[in-house]
Design an enzyme around this catalytic site. Structure first.
Site, PDB file in Angstrom:
ATOM      1  N   SER A 196       0.802  -1.232   0.000  1.00  0.00           N
ATOM      2  CA  SER A 196       0.000   0.000   0.000  1.00  0.00           C
ATOM      3  C   SER A 196       0.830   1.273   0.000  1.00  0.00           C
ATOM      4  O   SER A 196       0.299   2.359  -0.285  1.00  0.00           O
ATOM      5  CB  SER A 196      -0.940   0.010   1.206  1.00  0.00           C
ATOM      6  OG  SER A 196      -0.217   0.168   2.406  1.00  0.00           O
ATOM      7  N   LYS A 209       0.901   4.437   6.919  1.00  0.00           N
ATOM      8  CA  LYS A 209       0.312   5.341   5.928  1.00  0.00           C
ATOM      9  C   LYS A 209       0.959   6.718   6.058  1.00  0.00           C
ATOM     10  O   LYS A 209       1.668   7.015   7.007  1.00  0.00           O
ATOM     11  CB  LYS A 209      -1.204   5.472   6.119  1.00  0.00           C
ATOM     12  CG  LYS A 209      -1.974   4.163   6.169  1.00  0.00           C
ATOM     13  CD  LYS A 209      -1.977   3.413   4.849  1.00  0.00           C
ATOM     14  CE  LYS A 209      -2.761   2.095   4.957  1.00  0.00           C
ATOM     15  NZ  LYS A 209      -2.612   1.259   3.750  1.00  0.00           N
TER      16      LYS A 209
END
Length: 248
Positions: A59, A132
């Site tokens: 990701s 993230k």
């Protein structure tokens, strides 16, 4: 040679043997002390300063590749503030990760893994955390996407060089959104925008995709392994220039 001379030689030999034995014992004692001190120092560093995590998914490509190892500064956010663009490691806010059953291990291997985790040389709980990039801070108004496919924060369009998009795609998110970040929360997104289950995809969770600041374990600042991927992790202050001023 007299009996007295023989006795003296035996005493000297016995004394030398005792000294060697004592030296050997002292050596192993010092070695044990050094080992214990090293373990305690490693534990304290891992607990309060930095620790290692591995990247469990794609990701964050191309910034972070799956199975990369990163070093995380745990002074963030308790002693150092989170900033726009920081790559942060955080605990699942609830409902982001699927339920996981730890595989069973032989007792000896399990004990060894526990020791490595204790001193910070392994991170068996990496699969229980997420990595993230911080896009929205508390109070920020985050919107996507404008006519050029850009995301904006507080009305400031972002030119994001770290984002990986499919060939021929210019829109930085396949999903449109318009959110205001609550107090003490963050809006986070993966750099691999079309392959990241981040804040956009977790609107149906109890916290509606926002991540409490208290869930942040720390800020990732370097890729430590493999050596070929070694790099400092930038938070791209130029990308977010003017965002805080625009927040008013």
């Amino acid at each position: 040679m007299t009996e007295e001379d023989t006795s003296t030689r035996i005493e000297r030999a016995g004394s030398a043997s005792a000294r060697r034995k004592r030296s050997t014992l002292l050596f192993f004692r010092d070695l044990l002390v050094i080992f214990v001190v090293a373990v305690l120092v490693s534990f304290l560093i891992k607990t309060f300063l930095i620790r290692s995590f591995f990247i469990p998914s794609a990701s964050m490509e191309q910034t972070l590749v799956q199975d990369d190892r990163i070093i995380v500064n745990q002074l963030v956010p308790d002693l150092a503030p989170i900033q726009h663009g920081d790559v942060v490691v955080f605990e699942d806010p609830g409902g982001w990760l699927p339920a996981r059953v730890d595989p069973s291990q032989p007792p000896l291997i399990a004990a060894f893994d526990w020791f490595l985790a204790f001193v910070g040389l392994s991170a068996p709980d990496s699969n229980d955390h997420l990595v993230k990039r911080v896009i929205g801070m508390p109070g920020d108004h985050v919107v996507c996407c404008n006519a050029l496919g850009q995301m904006s924060v507080n009305g400031v369009p972002l030119d994001e060089p770290y984002v990986a998009l499919p060939p021929g795609t210019t829109k930085v998110s396949e999903l449109d959104f318009d959110v205001t970040v609550p107090d003490d929360s963050l809006w986070v997104m993966g750099d691999n925008r079309y392959n990241s289950k981040d804040s956009r995809y977790n609107g149906g969770t109890p916290l509606e995709g926002f991540v409490p600041v208290d869930n942040v374990v720390g800020r990732a600042f370097v890729v430590s392994w493999p050596v070929s991927h070694w790099a400092w992790l930038d938070n791209y202050p130029g990308v977010f220039a003017g965002v805080e001023e625009a927040a008013g």
